[in-house]
Design a protein around this motif. Structure first.
Motif, PDB file in Angstrom:
ATOM      1  N   LYS A 134       4.295  -0.154  29.382  1.00 57.63           N
ATOM      2  CA  LYS A 134       4.504   0.313  28.013  1.00 57.63           C
ATOM      3  C   LYS A 134       5.196   1.668  27.923  1.00 57.63           C
ATOM      4  O   LYS A 134       5.949   1.923  26.989  1.00 57.63           O
ATOM      5  CB  LYS A 134       3.148   0.383  27.288  1.00 57.63           C
ATOM      6  N   ASP A 135       4.911   2.538  28.886  1.00 56.11           N
ATOM      7  CA  ASP A 135       5.371   3.918  28.759  1.00 56.11           C
ATOM      8  C   ASP A 135       6.880   4.102  28.748  1.00 56.11           C
ATOM      9  O   ASP A 135       7.378   5.004  28.066  1.00 56.11           O
ATOM     10  CB  ASP A 135       4.725   4.788  29.848  1.00 56.11           C
ATOM     11  N   PRO A 136       7.677   3.300  29.481  1.00 58.32           N
ATOM     12  CA  PRO A 136       9.128   3.455  29.364  1.00 58.32           C
ATOM     13  C   PRO A 136       9.635   3.299  27.933  1.00 58.32           C
ATOM     14  O   PRO A 136      10.581   3.985  27.522  1.00 58.32           O
ATOM     15  CB  PRO A 136       9.677   2.355  30.274  1.00 58.32           C
ATOM     16  N   PHE A 137       8.988   2.433  27.145  1.00 56.98           N
ATOM     17  CA  PHE A 137       9.393   2.258  25.748  1.00 56.98           C
ATOM     18  C   PHE A 137       9.063   3.509  24.939  1.00 56.98           C
ATOM     19  O   PHE A 137       9.801   3.890  24.024  1.00 56.98           O
ATOM     20  CB  PHE A 137       8.705   1.026  25.150  1.00 56.98           C
ATOM     21  N   LYS A 138       7.932   4.160  25.306  1.00 54.21           N
ATOM     22  CA  LYS A 138       7.576   5.417  24.629  1.00 54.21           C
ATOM     23  C   LYS A 138       8.599   6.506  24.952  1.00 54.21           C
ATOM     24  O   LYS A 138       8.955   7.318  24.099  1.00 54.21           O
ATOM     25  CB  LYS A 138       6.181   5.873  25.063  1.00 54.21           C
ATOM     26  N   VAL A 139       9.042   6.535  26.203  1.00 55.77           N
ATOM     27  CA  VAL A 139      10.043   7.530  26.607  1.00 55.77           C
ATOM     28  C   VAL A 139      11.347   7.322  25.852  1.00 55.77           C
ATOM     29  O   VAL A 139      11.959   8.273  25.353  1.00 55.77           O
ATOM     30  CB  VAL A 139      10.269   7.478  28.133  1.00 55.77           C
ATOM     31  N   VAL A 140      11.777   6.051  25.758  1.00 58.85           N
ATOM     32  CA  VAL A 140      13.021   5.738  25.029  1.00 58.85           C
ATOM     33  C   VAL A 140      12.887   6.158  23.564  1.00 58.85           C
ATOM     34  O   VAL A 140      13.810   6.745  22.982  1.00 58.85           O
ATOM     35  CB  VAL A 140      13.352   4.236  25.136  1.00 58.85           C
ATOM     36  N   ARG A 141      11.726   5.871  22.977  1.00 58.25           N
ATOM     37  CA  ARG A 141      11.495   6.295  21.589  1.00 58.25           C
ATOM     38  C   ARG A 141      11.530   7.811  21.483  1.00 58.25           C
ATOM     39  O   ARG A 141      12.071   8.381  20.526  1.00 58.25           O
ATOM     40  CB  ARG A 141      10.144   5.755  21.110  1.00 58.25           C
ATOM     41  N   GLY A 142      10.938   8.484  22.485  1.00 57.31           N
ATOM     42  CA  GLY A 142      10.949   9.943  22.501  1.00 57.31           C
ATOM     43  C   GLY A 142      12.357  10.509  22.597  1.00 57.31           C
ATOM     44  O   GLY A 142      12.676  11.523  21.963  1.00 57.31           O
ATOM     45  N   VAL A 143      13.219   9.868  23.386  1.00 60.36           N
ATOM     46  CA  VAL A 143      14.620  10.307  23.499  1.00 60.36           C
ATOM     47  C   VAL A 143      15.295  10.230  22.132  1.00 60.36           C
ATOM     48  O   VAL A 143      15.996  11.162  21.709  1.00 60.36           O
ATOM     49  CB  VAL A 143      15.388   9.450  24.528  1.00 60.36           C
ATOM     50  N   PHE A 144      15.080   9.109  21.426  1.00 58.72           N
ATOM     51  CA  PHE A 144      15.687   8.941  20.100  1.00 58.72           C
ATOM     52  C   PHE A 144      15.169  10.012  19.141  1.00 58.72           C
ATOM     53  O   PHE A 144      15.948  10.631  18.399  1.00 58.72           O
ATOM     54  CB  PHE A 144      15.365   7.547  19.562  1.00 58.72           C
ATOM     55  N   GLN A 145      13.843  10.268  19.173  1.00 59.59           N
ATOM     56  CA  GLN A 145      13.272  11.270  18.271  1.00 59.59           C
ATOM     57  C   GLN A 145      13.791  12.671  18.597  1.00 59.59           C
ATOM     58  O   GLN A 145      14.140  13.447  17.697  1.00 59.59           O
ATOM     59  CB  GLN A 145      11.741  11.239  18.367  1.00 59.59           C
ATOM     60  N   ALA A 146      13.830  13.009  19.899  1.00 55.86           N
ATOM     61  CA  ALA A 146      14.329  14.323  20.311  1.00 55.86           C
ATOM     62  C   ALA A 146      15.794  14.493  19.939  1.00 55.86           C
ATOM     63  O   ALA A 146      16.219  15.567  19.483  1.00 55.86           O
ATOM     64  CB  ALA A 146      14.132  14.501  21.811  1.00 55.86           C
ATOM     65  N   TYR A 147      16.578  13.432  20.125  1.00 60.79           N
ATOM     66  CA  TYR A 147      17.999  13.474  19.765  1.00 60.79           C
ATOM     67  C   TYR A 147      18.161  13.803  18.284  1.00 60.79           C
ATOM     68  O   TYR A 147      18.979  14.662  17.910  1.00 60.79           O
ATOM     69  CB  TYR A 147      18.650  12.129  20.088  1.00 60.79           C
ATOM     70  N   GLN A 148      17.358  13.142  17.436  1.00 67.06           N
ATOM     71  CA  GLN A 148      17.464  13.365  15.993  1.00 67.06           C
ATOM     72  C   GLN A 148      17.039  14.787  15.612  1.00 67.06           C
ATOM     73  O   GLN A 148      17.677  15.438  14.770  1.00 67.06           O
ATOM     74  CB  GLN A 148      16.599  12.334  15.246  1.00 67.06           C
ATOM     75  N   ILE A 149      15.949  15.271  16.233  1.00 64.90           N
ATOM     76  CA  ILE A 149      15.483  16.642  15.937  1.00 64.90           C
ATOM     77  C   ILE A 149      16.543  17.659  16.339  1.00 64.90           C
ATOM     78  O   ILE A 149      16.882  18.572  15.570  1.00 64.90           O
ATOM     79  CB  ILE A 149      14.150  16.927  16.672  1.00 64.90           C
ATOM     80  N   ILE A 150      17.086  17.511  17.529  1.00 61.96           N
ATOM     81  CA  ILE A 150      18.086  18.464  18.023  1.00 61.96           C
ATOM     82  C   ILE A 150      19.373  18.373  17.207  1.00 61.96           C
ATOM     83  O   ILE A 150      20.006  19.396  16.906  1.00 61.96           O
ATOM     84  CB  ILE A 150      18.339  18.221  19.531  1.00 61.96           C
ATOM     85  N   LYS A 151      19.745  17.168  16.823  1.00 60.94           N
ATOM     86  CA  LYS A 151      20.949  16.998  15.995  1.00 60.94           C
ATOM     87  C   LYS A 151      20.791  17.713  14.661  1.00 60.94           C
ATOM     88  O   LYS A 151      21.732  18.351  14.157  1.00 60.94           O
ATOM     89  CB  LYS A 151      21.205  15.507  15.768  1.00 60.94           C
ATOM     90  N   SER A 152      19.585  17.629  14.069  1.00 58.80           N
ATOM     91  CA  SER A 152      19.379  18.254  12.758  1.00 58.80           C
ATOM     92  C   SER A 152      19.196  19.771  12.873  1.00 58.80           C
ATOM     93  O   SER A 152      19.650  20.521  12.014  1.00 58.80           O
ATOM     94  CB  SER A 152      18.188  17.619  12.045  1.00 58.80           C
ATOM     95  N   GLN A 153      18.560  20.240  13.943  1.00 60.52           N
ATOM     96  CA  GLN A 153      18.286  21.667  14.089  1.00 60.52           C
ATOM     97  C   GLN A 153      19.466  22.450  14.662  1.00 60.52           C
ATOM     98  O   GLN A 153      19.573  23.654  14.457  1.00 60.52           O
ATOM     99  CB  GLN A 153      17.051  21.876  14.972  1.00 60.52           C
ATOM    100  N   LYS A 154      20.326  21.761  15.423  1.00 61.29           N
ATOM    101  CA  LYS A 154      21.522  22.384  16.012  1.00 61.29           C
ATOM    102  C   LYS A 154      21.208  23.679  16.781  1.00 61.29           C
ATOM    103  O   LYS A 154      21.768  24.746  16.484  1.00 61.29           O
ATOM    104  CB  LYS A 154      22.566  22.670  14.933  1.00 61.29           C
ATOM    105  N   PRO A 155      20.315  23.606  17.778  1.00 60.06           N
ATOM    106  CA  PRO A 155      20.030  24.821  18.560  1.00 60.06           C
ATOM    107  C   PRO A 155      21.225  25.206  19.428  1.00 60.06           C
ATOM    108  O   PRO A 155      22.087  24.363  19.733  1.00 60.06           O
ATOM    109  CB  PRO A 155      18.845  24.396  19.421  1.00 60.06           C
ATOM    110  N   ASP A 156      21.269  26.473  19.805  1.00 60.90           N
ATOM    111  CA  ASP A 156      22.313  26.929  20.726  1.00 60.90           C
ATOM    112  C   ASP A 156      21.974  26.556  22.159  1.00 60.90           C
ATOM    113  O   ASP A 156      22.870  26.454  22.999  1.00 60.90           O
ATOM    114  CB  ASP A 156      22.477  28.453  20.612  1.00 60.90           C
TER     115      ASP A 156
END
Length: 356
Positions: free
Chosen positions: A72-94
């Motif tokens: 199950k955990d690989p699916f959680k990691v993939v979901r986490g990648v998508f969530q992190a991508y969206q957070i970073i895309k919206s926050q635009k950190p340096d």
């Protein structure tokens, strides 16, 4: 306004370096965020800092052994990648700074997908599985042990040494005595730590040895959550589940340390020249990183290593006697360690990488 996002979690060791760096960026006027798990220790340690925005993502543990959760955990990691991508895309950190732990892998990949530079910090002598997976996506890797940089190659590795929390340097032995209510100044004090979750085996052996230990020493025992023993009333013994604010004072007060061999902790003991008995996690309990950390410290004459499979009341008392008799030798060896201002080095690396 410049922005930085920190990540790292799963254990206190994967958060403490971030906690040391965060105040410097807040002071410099940076917007500061943290991506961690929903229920991990990182949330508990970071959310009290009002200036830091905390974002939680799905996490899956990265195991080196067979377990049903591995399905199950690989699916959680993939979901986490998508969530992190969206957070970073919206926050635009340096820049993103990662301390490791399984929660950090999706964040590092999410930053890479957003073309945001990533700096990774590795505390142990050999990289953990999470950092091994993240290293190809990083711009810079900071190492605590010089051997680590040599093994990874020097293209993007920087040996920075141990990053120490500034507040640890502000400890006061008298405040430590007031907190513990220890008044016998002639009696050396031993600080015993089993890690952020405690260590049942160490706790049991210490308590079985207590009557003999307290003939010559005062004991401060950090035993872990839910592991206090209310039946013990020895006047030279103090037990706490966990200490945070008072830890600098306890470190200033103590003469010796008995501890696991997590990198962050043992380098703090080295900085303060506290002779150590290290009881590393076994290979059955971990990937073996603490065994390597402890062996490196023993080679340099900073500690004695007592392997858990040899731990008993007899061996514990024997090692304490040896380290007590040779205290000055251990302190001389530790005095030869060349201490860098790793906090400033890492801070400047982050600033320069963000500018690029």
């Amino acid at each position: 306004m410049k922005k930085i996002i920190f990540t790292g979690g799963g254990s206190a060791g994967h958060v403490t370096v971030n906690l040391a760096l965060i105040p410097k960026f807040i002071e410099a006027g940076w917007s500061t965020g943290y991506i961690g798990s929903n229920n991990g220790i990182e949330r508990e340690l970071v959310t009290p800092i009002s200036s830091v925005s905390y974002y939680s993502i799905s996490t899956g543990k990265l195991r080196r052994y067979l377990d049903f959760q591995n399905i199950k955990d690989p699916f959680k990691v993939v979901r986490g990648v998508f969530q992190a991508y969206q957070i970073i895309k919206s926050q635009k950190p340096d820049i993103v700074f990662s301390k490791g732990g399984f929660v950090s892998v999706p964040v590092v990949i999410g930053a890479w997908l957003n073309k945001i530079p990533v700096i990774i910090h590795e505390s142990d002598l050999t990289p953990g599985l999470a950092n091994k997976l993240a290293i190809p996506f990083a711009s810079v890797i900071c190492t605590t042990f010089p051997e680590t940089a040599n093994s990874l190659g020097k293209n993007k590795c920087h040996y920075v040494g141990p990053v120490l929390r500034e507040k640890l340097k502000q400890g006061n032995a008298e405040r430590g005595r007031i907190f513990t209510r220890f008044t016998k100044r002639g009696k050396p004090t031993i600080l015993i730590m089993g890690g952020s979750l405690g260590a049942r085996r160490i706790n049991q052996v210490v308590r079985d040895s207590l009557s003999k230990l307290t003939e010559h020493f005062q004991i401060v025992h950090l035993c872990g959550k839910g592991q206090l023993d209310s039946s013990l009333t020895n006047s030279d013994y103090r037990q706490y589940e966990y200490i945070n604010e008072e830890l600098p004072d306890i470190l200033a007060m103590c003469d010796f340390v008995i501890s696991r061999a997590g990198s962050n902790s043992i380098f703090e003991f080295l900085y303060f020249k506290k002779p150590m008995i290290l009881i590393p996690l076994t290979k059955e309990q971990s990937r073996g990183d603490q065994l390597l950390n402890a062996a490196s410290f023993e080679r340099n004459g900073y500690c004695k290593v007592l392997y858990e499979e040899h731990l008993s009341t007899e061996t514990l008392l024997e090692y304490i006697e040896e380290i007590s008799q040779n205290k000055e030798l251990f302190i001389r060896n530790m005095s030869q360690f060349e201490s860098k201002d790793a906090l400033s080095i890492v801070y400047n690396l982050i600033m320069n990488t963000a500018k690029k």
